[in-house]
Scaffold this motif. Structure first.
Motif, PDB file in Angstrom:
ATOM      1  N   MET A  81       0.853  -1.182   0.000  1.00 27.31           N
ATOM      2  CA  MET A  81       0.000   0.000   0.000  1.00 27.31           C
ATOM      3  C   MET A  81       0.896   1.242   0.000  1.00 27.31           C
ATOM      4  N   ASN A  82       0.311   2.365  -0.368  1.00 32.96           N
ATOM      5  CA  ASN A  82       1.065   3.619  -0.307  1.00 32.96           C
ATOM      6  C   ASN A  82       1.452   3.881   1.150  1.00 32.96           C
ATOM      7  N   ALA A  83       2.632   4.514   1.340  1.00 32.95           N
ATOM      8  CA  ALA A  83       3.200   4.578   2.692  1.00 32.95           C
ATOM      9  C   ALA A  83       3.789   5.948   3.017  1.00 32.95           C
ATOM     10  N   GLY A  84       2.995   6.974   2.895  1.00 33.45           N
ATOM     11  CA  GLY A  84       3.470   8.297   3.264  1.00 33.45           C
ATOM     12  C   GLY A  84       3.198   9.320   2.181  1.00 33.45           C
ATOM     13  N   MET A  85       3.146  10.574   2.589  1.00 26.50           N
ATOM     14  CA  MET A  85       2.791  11.645   1.667  1.00 26.50           C
ATOM     15  C   MET A  85       3.968  12.013   0.777  1.00 26.50           C
ATOM     16  N   TYR A  86       3.648  12.568  -0.389  1.00 22.05           N
ATOM     17  CA  TYR A  86       4.692  12.863  -1.364  1.00 22.05           C
ATOM     18  C   TYR A  86       4.331  14.102  -2.162  1.00 22.05           C
ATOM     19  N   HIS A  87       5.364  14.695  -2.772  1.00 22.72           N
ATOM     20  CA  HIS A  87       5.186  15.876  -3.597  1.00 22.72           C
ATOM     21  C   HIS A  87       4.735  15.468  -5.004  1.00 22.72           C
ATOM     22  N   PHE A  88       4.503  16.461  -5.868  1.00 21.99           N
ATOM     23  CA  PHE A  88       4.053  16.175  -7.229  1.00 21.99           C
ATOM     24  C   PHE A  88       5.055  15.318  -8.002  1.00 21.99           C
ATOM     25  N   ASP A  89       6.353  15.424  -7.654  1.00 22.68           N
ATOM     26  CA  ASP A  89       7.370  14.620  -8.329  1.00 22.68           C
ATOM     27  C   ASP A  89       7.546  13.255  -7.674  1.00 22.68           C
ATOM     28  N   ARG A  90       6.659  12.900  -6.720  1.00 22.18           N
ATOM     29  CA  ARG A  90       6.624  11.618  -5.998  1.00 22.18           C
ATOM     30  C   ARG A  90       7.712  11.502  -4.934  1.00 22.18           C
ATOM     31  N   GLN A  91       8.465  12.572  -4.696  1.00 21.80           N
ATOM     32  CA  GLN A  91       9.445  12.554  -3.611  1.00 21.80           C
ATOM     33  C   GLN A  91       8.727  12.621  -2.272  1.00 21.80           C
ATOM     34  N   PHE A 115       0.086  16.394   6.926  1.00 18.39           N
ATOM     35  CA  PHE A 115       1.408  15.993   7.398  1.00 18.39           C
ATOM     36  C   PHE A 115       1.820  16.825   8.611  1.00 18.39           C
ATOM     37  N   GLY A 116       1.511  18.113   8.576  1.00 13.72           N
ATOM     38  CA  GLY A 116       1.919  19.014   9.643  1.00 13.72           C
ATOM     39  C   GLY A 116       0.926  19.166  10.765  1.00 13.72           C
ATOM     40  N   LEU A 117      -0.109  18.321  10.809  1.00 11.66           N
ATOM     41  CA  LEU A 117      -1.072  18.339  11.906  1.00 11.66           C
ATOM     42  C   LEU A 117      -0.428  17.607  13.083  1.00 11.66           C
ATOM     43  N   LEU A 118       0.373  18.331  13.855  1.00 12.77           N
ATOM     44  CA  LEU A 118       1.194  17.709  14.890  1.00 12.77           C
ATOM     45  C   LEU A 118       0.354  17.203  16.060  1.00 12.77           C
ATOM     46  N   PRO A 119       0.783  16.079  16.685  1.00 14.16           N
ATOM     47  CA  PRO A 119       2.004  15.344  16.373  1.00 14.16           C
ATOM     48  C   PRO A 119       1.859  14.424  15.162  1.00 14.16           C
ATOM     49  N   ASN A 120       2.941  14.374  14.367  1.00 17.63           N
ATOM     50  CA  ASN A 120       3.009  13.387  13.300  1.00 17.63           C
ATOM     51  C   ASN A 120       3.974  12.286  13.720  1.00 17.63           C
ATOM     52  N   GLY A 121       4.337  11.380  12.802  1.00 19.15           N
ATOM     53  CA  GLY A 121       5.132  10.252  13.250  1.00 19.15           C
ATOM     54  C   GLY A 121       5.931   9.584  12.159  1.00 19.15           C
ATOM     55  N   VAL A 122       6.626   8.527  12.553  1.00 18.55           N
ATOM     56  CA  VAL A 122       7.505   7.768  11.665  1.00 18.55           C
ATOM     57  C   VAL A 122       7.203   6.281  11.820  1.00 18.55           C
ATOM     58  N   SER A 151       5.113  10.449   8.196  1.00 16.40           N
ATOM     59  CA  SER A 151       3.832  10.896   7.683  1.00 16.40           C
ATOM     60  C   SER A 151       3.064  11.555   8.828  1.00 16.40           C
ATOM     61  N   GLY A 152       1.845  11.946   8.557  1.00 20.46           N
ATOM     62  CA  GLY A 152       1.083  12.573   9.606  1.00 20.46           C
ATOM     63  C   GLY A 152      -0.346  12.853   9.179  1.00 20.46           C
ATOM     64  N   TYR A 216      -1.188   7.806  10.248  1.00 20.10           N
ATOM     65  CA  TYR A 216      -1.913   8.041   8.996  1.00 20.10           C
ATOM     66  C   TYR A 216      -0.930   8.094   7.840  1.00 20.10           C
ATOM     67  N   PHE A 217      -1.237   7.380   6.768  1.00 20.28           N
ATOM     68  CA  PHE A 217      -0.408   7.435   5.573  1.00 20.28           C
ATOM     69  C   PHE A 217      -0.921   8.472   4.580  1.00 20.28           C
ATOM     70  N   ASP A 218      -2.218   8.417   4.233  1.00 23.15           N
ATOM     71  CA  ASP A 218      -2.747   9.387   3.268  1.00 23.15           C
ATOM     72  C   ASP A 218      -4.250   9.204   3.101  1.00 23.15           C
ATOM     73  N   GLY A 219      -4.827  10.066   2.302  1.00 23.93           N
ATOM     74  CA  GLY A 219      -6.232   9.998   1.937  1.00 23.93           C
ATOM     75  C   GLY A 219      -6.391  10.408   0.489  1.00 23.93           C
ATOM     76  N   LYS A 220      -7.514  10.084  -0.090  1.00 22.96           N
ATOM     77  CA  LYS A 220      -7.812  10.355  -1.502  1.00 22.96           C
ATOM     78  C   LYS A 220      -6.983   9.497  -2.450  1.00 22.96           C
ATOM     79  N   VAL A 221      -5.665   9.384  -2.227  1.00 20.23           N
ATOM     80  CA  VAL A 221      -4.817   8.565  -3.107  1.00 20.23           C
ATOM     81  C   VAL A 221      -4.630   7.155  -2.549  1.00 20.23           C
TER      82      VAL A 221
END
Length: 251
Positions: A81-91, A115-122, A151-152, A216-221
């Motif tokens: 599954m997808n595992a964390g948020m990423y930029h438009f270039d997938r970084q 991602f910045g809704l603290l606390p986030n995590g690893v 992610s967060g 949390y890893f992500d939503g929508k994607v």
């Protein structure tokens, strides 16, 4: 709110992989009237990894490309599954570590979006152990991780829901994430099969799955690859991907 109630509606072990049956147990389940798919594994026994780029330094982005890359070394993917948020270039947006090599540093402070809704995590995958850490605890404990993705927000922190989750929130999305036991051997990945709030999703991990830490890893994607459930969710290329790897069975 009513007491937690979990009703499994489909449970299928990955028996089609012969001797590796039970490497991951995926099932559809209902919790508080909402549908989820969960995939549980024992990190002390299974080969859990993160994937971002291929040998040519190109973003993999798709479950099929991860599996094709593994095939070259006689391995196969049985869950992802997808595992964390990423930029438009997938970084990756935040900290990312693969095979012991740090590719992105930890982001400690507040930042835009979920991602910045603290606390986030690893989410840290070590030697026969995998744990979710709140970011500042991760920095303080300095765990020995082979793979890590930041992610967060955190969904559950030491058995408590994220303090900013609202029970009456109207923000609903397909969401995915991961929760772990304190011992780090029990790892449960989850994706909602309908639109849910952060509060709903956090309660799944805390009250339904009885896990003290969840991220949390992500939503929508959010997407899942679970061959035993005949799921290979389509979509645009992803950033970091988490998967379970086994030796490819020969006939």
């Amino acid at each position: 709110m009513n007491a937690a109630r979990v009703i499994p509606v489909l449970a299928v072990a990955l028996s089609l992989f012969g001797s590796v049956a039970g490497a991951v147990d995926c099932q559809d389940m209902e919790f508080d009237g909402q549908s989820y798919t969960i995939c549980e594994t024992d990190s002390a026994r299974e080969d859990l990894r993160l994937f971002l780029r291929d040998d040519q330094d190109q973003i993999l982005g798709q479950f099929s490309r991860v599996d094709a890359t593994l095939e070259q070394s006689g391995e196969t993917l049985i869950f992802a599954m997808n595992a964390g948020m990423y930029h438009f270039d997938r970084q990756p947006v935040g900290h990312y570590l693969e095979n012991g090599i740090r590719q992105k540093p930890v982001i400690e402070g507040a930042s835009p979006g979920n991602f910045g809704l603290l606390p986030n995590g690893v989410f840290c995958i070590g030697d026969r152990v995998a744990r979710v850490y709140e970011t500042h605890r991760y920095l303080a404990d300095r765990p020995d991780c082979r793979f890590a993705t930041q992610s967060g927000p955190m969904l559950v922190i030491d058995g408590a829901l994220h303090p900013r989750f609202l029970i009456d929130s109207t923000s609903r999305f397909i969401r995915n994430g991961v929760g772990t036991s304190d011992s780090g051997d029990r790892v449960v990945f989850a994706i909602s099969n309908e639109r849910v709030t952060f509060h709903d999703f956090g309660r799944l991990f805390r009250d339904g799955l009885k896990l003290p830490q969840a991220l949390y890893f992500d939503g929508k994607v959010s997407r899942l690859y679970a061959p035993a459930l005949q799921r290979h969710d389509p979509g645009l290329p992803l950033g970091p991907i988490v998967g379970i790897v086994v030796p490819k069975q020969t006939e």
